[in-house]
Every structure is written in structure tokens, then in C-alpha cells.
Enzyme design. Structure first.
Site, mmCIF file in Angstrom:
data_model
loop_
_atom_site.group_PDB
_atom_site.id
_atom_site.type_symbol
_atom_site.label_atom_id
_atom_site.label_comp_id
_atom_site.label_asym_id
_atom_site.label_seq_id
_atom_site.Cartn_x
_atom_site.Cartn_y
_atom_site.Cartn_z
ATOM 1 N N ASN A 130 -0.017 2.902 9.342
ATOM 2 C CA ASN A 130 -0.994 1.966 8.777
ATOM 3 C C ASN A 130 -0.200 0.831 8.125
ATOM 4 O O ASN A 130 0.338 0.993 7.041
ATOM 5 C CB ASN A 130 -1.855 2.706 7.743
ATOM 6 N N TRP A 131 -0.148 -0.290 8.845
ATOM 7 C CA TRP A 131 0.680 -1.397 8.344
ATOM 8 C C TRP A 131 0.005 -2.168 7.208
ATOM 9 O O TRP A 131 0.600 -3.063 6.626
ATOM 10 C CB TRP A 131 1.015 -2.357 9.490
ATOM 11 N N LYS A 132 -1.262 -1.868 6.955
ATOM 12 C CA LYS A 132 -2.029 -2.558 5.902
ATOM 13 C C LYS A 132 -1.917 -4.074 6.085
ATOM 14 O O LYS A 132 -1.823 -4.535 7.215
ATOM 15 C CB LYS A 132 -1.565 -2.082 4.517
ATOM 16 N N HIS B 109 -10.674 3.887 4.566
ATOM 17 C CA HIS B 109 -9.471 4.026 3.733
ATOM 18 C C HIS B 109 -9.857 3.775 2.272
ATOM 19 O O HIS B 109 -10.718 2.939 1.996
ATOM 20 C CB HIS B 109 -8.412 3.027 4.202
ATOM 21 N N GLU C 211 -8.488 2.149 0.036
ATOM 22 C CA GLU C 211 -8.351 0.744 -0.381
ATOM 23 C C GLU C 211 -9.594 -0.052 0.012
ATOM 24 O O GLU C 211 -10.023 -0.953 -0.720
ATOM 25 C CB GLU C 211 -7.076 0.140 0.233
ATOM 26 N N GLU D 116 -6.122 11.760 2.360
ATOM 27 C CA GLU D 116 -5.225 10.900 1.597
ATOM 28 C C GLU D 116 -5.648 10.875 0.131
ATOM 29 O O GLU D 116 -6.507 10.066 -0.242
ATOM 30 C CB GLU D 116 -5.279 9.471 2.149
ATOM 31 N N GLY E 231 1.020 5.217 -1.930
ATOM 32 C CA GLY E 231 1.920 4.187 -2.432
ATOM 33 C C GLY E 231 2.538 4.487 -3.781
ATOM 34 O O GLY E 231 3.094 3.596 -4.431
ATOM 35 N N SER F 8 2.315 8.666 0.586
ATOM 36 C CA SER F 8 3.751 8.774 0.275
ATOM 37 C C SER F 8 4.490 9.752 1.181
ATOM 38 O O SER F 8 5.454 10.391 0.742
ATOM 39 C CB SER F 8 3.960 9.134 -1.199
ATOM 40 N N GLY G 162 1.905 4.866 5.457
ATOM 41 C CA GLY G 162 1.830 3.487 4.991
ATOM 42 C C GLY G 162 3.217 2.869 4.913
ATOM 43 O O GLY G 162 3.776 2.429 5.918
#
Ligand code: PGA
Length: 256
Positions: A12-14, A101, A103, A171, A177, A217, A238
Site C-alpha cells: 500500500n503505497w498510500k 483503510h 486512514e 490492521e 506506521g 508496521s 505500508g
């Protein structure tokens, strides 16, 4: 003994990587990836603006690595400024799409209802949703992690066909992160509960086929602890997906 299900590792490159950077990173990942890992499904999920260039790189290399998006809107087309439809993702060659997600739930107002609409739309277009779920630290400390994550999964899969291809990613929000992770046993316990929730909804066979990933992580230094767990069928990665060596190291851990 190998895994019960074919593992899947998704990057997941965000909101990272311009087109030039995405081309470079996908070339590096494709170069590092070898046929030795053909027991693992590998998926790159770059931002929308990079999907086409990453597709070109993977196509040029005749790579088995697959393409995924990070979000979708549930309508096929129409007056929905800024939105991207499953039809558009399909045309670009996306086989997967991350949905819900944390976020997006926290920053963009994603709800269980919108996640469900997106999951249904993706399934209708034969794109496999990677449905994210996971609790906050407060919820974990209250001892409600299992209840919370499984409720999110039940809501996301409500009304979906039992034979649809779906991936779930557990997650915990407090591990995304942050460098903090649950123990492999704690993560496995939630992944097992998610599988049991899928079994309740769609039956035992569907649950046995559904891949449940761990994300938060995960990196080369800790993947060896998570990879052997029986209910963890791969990872949603991530930060470590932004480095080709680290990402392929994780793929390799699930290939063993
Ligand atoms: P992280 O992110 O690996 O950087 O913790 C995982 C994710 O949010 O999918």
C-alpha cells in the site's frame, strides 16, 4: 508444511510516489521479484495517478505481480466529481482494490455503509476487495478488539455473494506506521476470529478460502514471526513497501 491458503502480500503505497518515482520503484520490485516466489500473490497498490505507469512496467517485464488500487467509488459512471469507478480500475488492469483503510475511515469519512457499497461494486466488476478492519488502542485496551474487527468485517461483507473473491486485512490502527505491533499470537487470534465471522456469514468453505492478511508496521525485521501463523495469510505493507528490497524480503518470508 505450507500455508493453508496461497499467501498474498500487497504494498500500500498510500499518497507516495510521483509518476517517475512509481516507475522506478515498480521496476526495482519487478527486478527483485523472482519466479521463486511464485507461491505468493504479490500486489502493488500505487496512487490512482500511478496505476497506468506501474501497469506498463509490469506488462513490459511480463511480471506476475498484480495491480491494485487504494480506493474506489461504487457507481460505474456519472456526476461524481473526483471519484474513480470500478469500471475505470478494471480497464487499467486492477485485480484488487483496498477498501475501508483506517486512514480513509478517519480522514475521509468512510463508514461501514460506504465500505459495504464499495465492496459490492468491486465484486460486481470482479475486482477483489482487500477489506481493512482493525481497532484503536482504546478499543484494544477495553478488550474489544475481536468484537470490533469482526463487526467491521460483517458490515463490509453484508449482502455479498458467498463465492465472491474477497481478502480481509486486519490492521490495528495503533500499529499502522508506529513501529508497534501486536504479538503474532494476538494478530493470529483476531485473524482467526475474522475467519470465523466469514464462516458465519458465508459458510465454512468460503471462510477457508478467504485470505486474511495482517498489516501494521510489518517489516523485514518482524515478518518471520508473523508468516508462520496459521490464520495470517499474508501482509498489507505500508512503509516497507516503499523500498523494493524490504518489500521483496517480506514476500520471500511468506514464500517459505
Ligand atoms: P505500515 O502501514 O506498514 O506503514 O504500518 C500499513 C498500512 O497502513 O496498510
Amino acid at each position: 508444511m505450507g500455508k493453508a491458503r496461497r499467501p498474498l502480500v500487497a504494498g500500500n503505497w498510500k499518497m507516495h510516489k510521483t509518476t517517475a518515482e512509481a516507475t522506478d520503484l515498480s521496476q526495482r520490485v519487478s527486478y527483485e521479484y523472482s519466479q521463486d516466489y511464485d507461491g505468493v500473490d504479490v500486489v502493488l497498490c500505487p496512487p490512482f495517478t500511478d496505476l497506468r505507469s506501474v501497469r506498463v512496467v509490469l506488462g513490459f517485464d511480463r511480471s506476475d505481480i498484480q495491480l491494485g488500487a487504494q480506493d474506489v467509488y461504487w457507481e460505474d459512471a456519472g456526476a461524481f466529481t473526483g471519484a474513480i469507478s470500478p469500471v475505470m480500475l478494471k480497464e487499467l488492469g486492477c485485480a484488487y482494490c483496498i477498501v475501508g483503510h483506517s486512514e480513509r475511515r478517519e480522514r475521509f469519512g468512510e463508514t461501514d455503509a460506504t465500505v459495504n457499497a464499495k465492496v459490492r461494486a468491486l465484486i460486481a466488476h470482479r475486482i477483489t476487495p482487500i477489506v481493512c478492519c482493525g481497532e484503536s488502542l482504546a478499543v484494544r485496551e477495553e478488550g474489544r478488539a475481536l468484537e470490533f474487527a469482526t463487526a467491521q468485517v460483517r458490515a463490509a461483507l453484508d449482502g455479498t455473494p458467498a463465492d465472491a473473491s474477497v481478502v480481509v486485512a486486519y490492521e490495528p490502527i495503533w500499529s499502522i506506521g508506529t513501529g508497534h505491533t501486536p504479538t503474532p499470537e494476538q494478530a493470529d487470534e483476531v485473524c482467526a476470529a475474522i475467519r470465523a465471522a466469514v464462516a458465519q456469514l458465508h459458510g465454512h468453505d468460503a471462510a477457508e478460502k478467504t485470505r486474511v492478511l495482517y498489516g501494521g508496521s510489518m517489516k523485514p525485521a518482524n515478518v518471520a514471526q508473523f508468516a508462520p501463523m496459521p490464520h495470517i495469510d499474508g501482509g498489507l505493507i505500508g512503509a516497507a513497501a516503499l523500498d523494493a528490497f524490504d518489500f521483496i524480503h517480506i514476500v520471500k518470508a511468506f514464500a517459505c
